[in-house]
Design an enzyme around this catalytic site. Structure first.
Site, PDB file in Angstrom:
ATOM      1  N   SER A  64       4.549  57.289  20.256  1.00  0.00           N
ATOM      2  CA  SER A  64       3.939  58.610  20.472  1.00  0.00           C
ATOM      3  C   SER A  64       5.028  59.657  20.258  1.00  0.00           C
ATOM      4  O   SER A  64       6.220  59.340  20.369  1.00  0.00           O
ATOM      5  CB  SER A  64       3.428  58.687  21.908  1.00  0.00           C
ATOM      6  OG  SER A  64       3.148  60.026  22.267  1.00  0.00           O
TER       7      SER A  64
ATOM      8  N   TYR B  18       3.699  57.807  31.086  1.00  0.00           N
ATOM      9  CA  TYR B  18       3.385  57.627  29.665  1.00  0.00           C
ATOM     10  C   TYR B  18       4.630  57.841  28.793  1.00  0.00           C
ATOM     11  O   TYR B  18       4.908  57.057  27.887  1.00  0.00           O
ATOM     12  CB  TYR B  18       2.274  58.607  29.286  1.00  0.00           C
ATOM     13  CG  TYR B  18       1.682  58.414  27.913  1.00  0.00           C
ATOM     14  CD1 TYR B  18       0.756  57.410  27.684  1.00  0.00           C
ATOM     15  CD2 TYR B  18       2.016  59.252  26.860  1.00  0.00           C
ATOM     16  CE1 TYR B  18       0.177  57.233  26.428  1.00  0.00           C
ATOM     17  CE2 TYR B  18       1.450  59.088  25.597  1.00  0.00           C
ATOM     18  CZ  TYR B  18       0.528  58.074  25.402  1.00  0.00           C
ATOM     19  OH  TYR B  18      -0.027  57.909  24.157  1.00  0.00           O
TER      20      TYR B  18
END
Ligand code: GCO
Length: 251
Positions: free
Chosen positions: A142, A155
Protein backbone atom coordinates in the site's frame (compact mmCIF):
# COMPACT_ATOMS: atom_id res chain seq x y z
CA UNK A 1 6.10 -11.52 -23.02
CA UNK A 2 3.05 -10.54 -21.00
CA UNK A 3 1.11 -13.64 -21.94
CA UNK A 4 -0.08 -15.74 -18.98
CA UNK A 5 -1.55 -18.62 -20.98
CA UNK A 6 -1.01 -21.97 -19.25
CA UNK A 7 -0.26 -20.32 -15.88
CA UNK A 8 -2.17 -20.91 -12.67
CA UNK A 9 -2.57 -18.02 -10.22
CA UNK A 10 -3.74 -18.23 -6.61
CA UNK A 11 -5.09 -14.86 -5.46
CA UNK A 12 -6.07 -14.49 -1.81
CA UNK A 13 -9.11 -12.43 -0.91
CA UNK A 14 -10.33 -12.48 -4.49
CA UNK A 15 -14.11 -12.75 -4.22
CA UNK A 16 -14.39 -8.96 -4.27
CA UNK A 17 -12.48 -5.69 -4.18
CA UNK A 18 -9.02 -5.40 -5.67
CA UNK A 19 -8.52 -9.19 -5.45
CA UNK A 20 -11.39 -9.76 -7.85
CA UNK A 21 -9.99 -7.13 -10.20
CA UNK A 22 -6.62 -8.95 -10.17
CA UNK A 23 -8.41 -12.25 -10.87
CA UNK A 24 -10.18 -10.73 -13.87
CA UNK A 25 -7.03 -9.02 -15.13
CA UNK A 26 -4.76 -12.06 -14.90
CA UNK A 27 -7.54 -14.20 -16.34
CA UNK A 28 -7.89 -11.89 -19.33
CA UNK A 29 -4.12 -12.18 -19.83
CA UNK A 30 -4.60 -15.97 -20.12
CA UNK A 31 -4.10 -17.38 -16.60
CA UNK A 32 -6.42 -19.81 -14.85
CA UNK A 33 -7.37 -18.52 -11.41
CA UNK A 34 -7.76 -20.07 -7.98
CA UNK A 35 -10.14 -17.77 -6.15
CA UNK A 36 -9.85 -17.61 -2.38
CA UNK A 37 -12.02 -16.25 0.39
CA UNK A 38 -13.91 -17.38 3.45
CA UNK A 39 -17.41 -17.04 2.03
CA UNK A 40 -18.32 -19.76 -0.46
CA UNK A 41 -21.29 -17.83 -1.86
CA UNK A 42 -19.17 -14.78 -2.60
CA UNK A 43 -16.60 -17.07 -4.26
CA UNK A 44 -19.27 -18.66 -6.41
CA UNK A 45 -20.47 -15.26 -7.56
CA UNK A 46 -16.89 -14.26 -8.41
CA UNK A 47 -16.35 -17.53 -10.31
CA UNK A 48 -19.45 -16.84 -12.37
CA UNK A 49 -18.17 -13.38 -13.20
CA UNK A 50 -14.92 -14.90 -14.48
CA UNK A 51 -16.75 -17.60 -16.41
CA UNK A 52 -18.72 -14.94 -18.32
CA UNK A 53 -15.39 -13.72 -19.67
CA UNK A 54 -14.33 -17.28 -20.51
CA UNK A 55 -11.81 -17.43 -17.65
CA UNK A 56 -11.24 -20.82 -16.02
CA UNK A 57 -11.36 -20.65 -12.23
CA UNK A 58 -11.31 -22.83 -9.13
CA UNK A 59 -12.41 -22.08 -5.60
CA UNK A 60 -10.42 -22.51 -2.41
CA UNK A 61 -12.29 -21.62 0.77
CA UNK A 62 -9.88 -20.89 3.59
CA UNK A 63 -8.79 -18.21 6.03
CA UNK A 64 -5.25 -16.99 5.23
CA UNK A 65 -4.46 -16.99 8.97
CA UNK A 66 -5.47 -20.56 9.63
CA UNK A 67 -2.19 -22.42 9.32
CA UNK A 68 -3.71 -25.90 9.04
CA UNK A 69 -6.13 -24.86 6.28
CA UNK A 70 -3.42 -23.01 4.35
CA UNK A 71 -1.15 -26.07 4.42
CA UNK A 72 -3.98 -28.44 3.44
CA UNK A 73 -5.49 -26.23 0.73
CA UNK A 74 -2.21 -25.44 -1.00
CA UNK A 75 -1.50 -29.19 -1.14
CA UNK A 76 -4.99 -29.89 -2.44
CA UNK A 77 -4.78 -27.21 -5.15
CA UNK A 78 -1.41 -28.47 -6.38
CA UNK A 79 -2.67 -32.06 -6.45
CA UNK A 80 -6.14 -31.50 -7.93
CA UNK A 81 -5.66 -28.41 -10.11
CA UNK A 82 -1.95 -28.10 -10.80
CA UNK A 83 1.22 -26.29 -9.79
CA UNK A 84 0.72 -22.72 -8.64
CA UNK A 85 2.82 -20.45 -10.88
CA UNK A 86 1.71 -17.13 -9.43
CA UNK A 87 0.72 -16.23 -5.87
CA UNK A 88 -0.87 -12.86 -5.16
CA UNK A 89 -1.03 -12.13 -1.43
CA UNK A 90 -3.92 -9.74 -1.63
CA UNK A 91 -6.15 -10.53 1.38
CA UNK A 92 -6.21 -7.36 3.45
CA UNK A 93 -8.13 -5.58 6.13
CA UNK A 94 -8.11 -2.18 7.77
CA UNK A 95 -9.67 -1.58 11.18
CA UNK A 96 -9.37 2.13 11.83
CA UNK A 97 -8.89 3.39 15.38
CA UNK A 98 -6.73 6.10 16.92
CA UNK A 99 -4.11 4.90 19.39
CA UNK A 100 -6.02 5.23 22.68
CA UNK A 101 -8.98 3.36 21.22
CA UNK A 102 -7.10 0.58 19.42
CA UNK A 103 -8.11 -2.76 20.95
CA UNK A 104 -5.32 -5.32 21.03
CA UNK A 105 -7.62 -7.76 19.27
CA UNK A 106 -8.06 -5.43 16.26
CA UNK A 107 -4.34 -4.63 16.15
CA UNK A 108 -3.58 -8.35 15.98
CA UNK A 109 -6.27 -9.03 13.42
CA UNK A 110 -4.92 -6.39 11.03
CA UNK A 111 -1.38 -7.73 11.37
CA UNK A 112 -2.60 -11.30 10.98
CA UNK A 113 -4.58 -10.80 7.79
CA UNK A 114 -2.23 -8.37 6.02
CA UNK A 115 1.12 -9.76 7.13
CA UNK A 116 0.98 -13.22 8.72
CA UNK A 117 -1.36 -14.46 6.00
CA UNK A 118 1.17 -13.45 3.33
CA UNK A 119 3.91 -15.26 5.26
CA UNK A 120 1.91 -18.50 5.57
CA UNK A 121 0.87 -18.55 1.93
CA UNK A 122 4.36 -17.70 0.73
CA UNK A 123 5.87 -20.45 2.87
CA UNK A 124 3.51 -23.12 1.58
CA UNK A 125 3.31 -22.07 -2.08
CA UNK A 126 7.05 -21.51 -2.41
CA UNK A 127 7.76 -25.18 -1.58
CA UNK A 128 6.53 -26.22 -5.04
CA UNK A 129 8.03 -23.15 -6.72
CA UNK A 130 11.46 -23.96 -5.27
CA UNK A 131 11.23 -27.56 -6.51
CA UNK A 132 10.22 -26.39 -10.00
CA UNK A 133 12.69 -23.47 -9.95
CA UNK A 134 10.06 -21.03 -11.14
CA UNK A 135 7.49 -18.74 -9.61
CA UNK A 136 6.07 -15.27 -9.04
CA UNK A 137 4.96 -13.93 -5.69
CA UNK A 138 3.25 -10.54 -5.56
CA UNK A 139 2.44 -8.91 -2.24
CA UNK A 140 -0.22 -6.25 -2.26
CA UNK A 141 1.36 -3.55 -0.16
CA UNK A 142 0.00 0.00 0.00
CA UNK A 143 1.12 3.61 -0.14
CA UNK A 144 0.76 3.02 3.59
CA UNK A 145 3.87 0.86 3.40
CA UNK A 146 5.51 4.34 3.35
CA UNK A 147 3.07 6.78 4.96
CA UNK A 148 0.55 6.90 7.75
CA UNK A 149 -2.44 8.96 8.72
CA UNK A 150 -4.37 9.06 11.99
CA UNK A 151 -6.31 5.81 12.61
CA UNK A 152 -4.14 3.66 10.32
CA UNK A 153 -1.57 2.58 12.92
CA UNK A 154 -2.08 -1.15 12.59
CA UNK A 155 -2.58 -1.03 8.84
CA UNK A 156 0.54 1.07 8.21
CA UNK A 157 2.56 -1.19 10.51
CA UNK A 158 1.30 -4.26 8.67
CA UNK A 159 1.83 -2.85 5.16
CA UNK A 160 5.26 -1.48 6.07
CA UNK A 161 6.05 -4.96 7.35
CA UNK A 162 4.76 -6.50 4.14
CA UNK A 163 7.10 -4.28 2.12
CA UNK A 164 10.10 -5.48 4.13
CA UNK A 165 8.84 -9.06 4.01
CA UNK A 166 8.82 -8.69 0.20
CA UNK A 167 12.48 -7.62 0.20
CA UNK A 168 13.63 -10.26 2.67
CA UNK A 169 11.76 -13.00 0.82
CA UNK A 170 13.31 -11.84 -2.45
CA UNK A 171 16.75 -12.37 -0.99
CA UNK A 172 15.86 -15.94 -0.03
CA UNK A 173 14.02 -16.97 -3.16
CA UNK A 174 15.67 -15.18 -6.09
CA UNK A 175 18.21 -17.97 -6.59
CA UNK A 176 15.38 -20.40 -7.30
CA UNK A 177 14.15 -18.20 -10.12
CA UNK A 178 11.25 -16.99 -8.00
CA UNK A 179 10.56 -13.27 -8.36
CA UNK A 180 9.01 -11.65 -5.30
CA UNK A 181 7.67 -8.13 -5.74
CA UNK A 182 4.94 -5.87 -4.45
CA UNK A 183 2.30 -3.49 -5.69
CA UNK A 184 1.48 -0.45 -3.58
CA UNK A 185 -1.90 1.01 -4.41
CA UNK A 186 -2.73 4.59 -3.52
CA UNK A 187 -6.38 5.48 -2.94
CA UNK A 188 -8.76 3.32 -4.97
CA UNK A 189 -12.51 3.12 -4.80
CA UNK A 190 -13.24 -0.33 -3.31
CA UNK A 191 -15.43 -1.87 -0.62
CA UNK A 192 -12.67 -1.21 1.91
CA UNK A 193 -12.49 2.52 1.17
CA UNK A 194 -16.24 3.09 0.82
CA UNK A 195 -16.49 4.88 4.17
CA UNK A 196 -13.69 7.17 2.92
CA UNK A 197 -14.77 8.06 -0.60
CA UNK A 198 -18.36 8.63 0.46
CA UNK A 199 -17.13 11.17 3.03
CA UNK A 200 -17.11 14.49 1.14
CA UNK A 201 -14.38 16.06 3.20
CA UNK A 202 -12.09 13.03 2.89
CA UNK A 203 -12.78 12.76 -0.82
CA UNK A 204 -11.80 16.40 -1.35
CA UNK A 205 -8.69 15.96 0.77
CA UNK A 206 -7.54 12.89 -1.17
CA UNK A 207 -8.17 14.50 -4.55
CA UNK A 208 -6.19 17.55 -3.43
CA UNK A 209 -3.43 15.42 -1.93
CA UNK A 210 -3.01 13.20 -5.02
CA UNK A 211 -1.12 14.86 -7.91
CA UNK A 212 -3.38 13.09 -10.42
CA UNK A 213 -6.27 14.82 -8.67
CA UNK A 214 -8.54 11.80 -8.35
CA UNK A 215 -9.07 8.32 -6.90
CA UNK A 216 -7.75 5.34 -8.79
CA UNK A 217 -9.94 2.95 -10.71
CA UNK A 218 -9.10 -0.66 -9.66
CA UNK A 219 -8.51 -1.61 -13.31
CA UNK A 220 -5.52 0.73 -13.29
CA UNK A 221 -3.71 -1.81 -11.10
CA UNK A 222 -3.99 -4.65 -13.59
CA UNK A 223 -1.05 -3.61 -15.78
CA UNK A 224 1.39 -3.81 -12.88
CA UNK A 225 -0.05 -7.17 -11.76
CA UNK A 226 0.23 -8.70 -15.25
CA UNK A 227 3.76 -7.36 -15.63
CA UNK A 228 4.89 -8.83 -12.29
CA UNK A 229 3.16 -12.14 -13.09
CA UNK A 230 4.71 -12.52 -16.53
CA UNK A 231 8.08 -13.29 -18.11
CA UNK A 232 8.46 -9.54 -18.70
CA UNK A 233 9.57 -9.25 -15.05
CA UNK A 234 11.95 -12.23 -14.85
CA UNK A 235 14.84 -10.03 -13.63
CA UNK A 236 12.74 -7.75 -11.45
CA UNK A 237 13.30 -8.70 -7.81
CA UNK A 238 12.20 -7.09 -4.58
CA UNK A 239 10.53 -4.02 -6.06
CA UNK A 240 7.37 -2.33 -4.90
CA UNK A 241 5.55 -0.69 -7.78
CA UNK A 242 3.44 2.15 -6.41
CA UNK A 243 0.34 2.81 -8.45
CA UNK A 244 -0.84 5.87 -6.61
CA UNK A 245 -1.43 8.86 -8.90
CA UNK A 246 1.78 10.33 -7.52
CA UNK A 247 0.72 10.59 -3.88
CA UNK A 248 4.12 9.37 -2.62
CA UNK A 249 5.94 11.91 -4.79
CA UNK A 250 4.20 14.89 -3.22
CA UNK A 251 4.66 16.66 0.08
C1 GCO B 1 -7.17 4.46 4.89
C2 GCO B 1 -7.27 3.44 3.79
C3 GCO B 1 -5.99 3.20 3.13
C4 GCO B 1 -6.22 2.58 1.80
C5 GCO B 1 -5.13 2.03 0.99
C6 GCO B 1 -4.17 3.02 0.51
O1 GCO B 1 -7.76 4.23 5.91
O2 GCO B 1 -6.51 5.49 4.67
O3 GCO B 1 -7.85 2.24 4.25
O4 GCO B 1 -5.14 2.61 3.98
O5 GCO B 1 -7.22 1.66 1.81
O6 GCO B 1 -4.52 0.87 1.44
O7 GCO B 1 -3.24 2.32 -0.21
Amino acid sequence: MFDLKGKLALITGSSRGLGYTFAMGLGEAGAAIVLNGRDIEALEAAAQGLEKKGIRSYKAVFDVNDEESVVAEVKRIEKDVGPIDILINNAGLNLRHSLPDMPLEDWKKVLDVNLTGAFLLSREVSRGMIARKQGKIINICSMMSELGRPTTLAYSAAKGGLKMFTKALTVELAKYNIQVNGIGPGYFKTIMTKPLYTDREFDEWICGRTPAGRWGDPEELVGAAVFLSSDASNFVNGQIIYVDGGILAAL
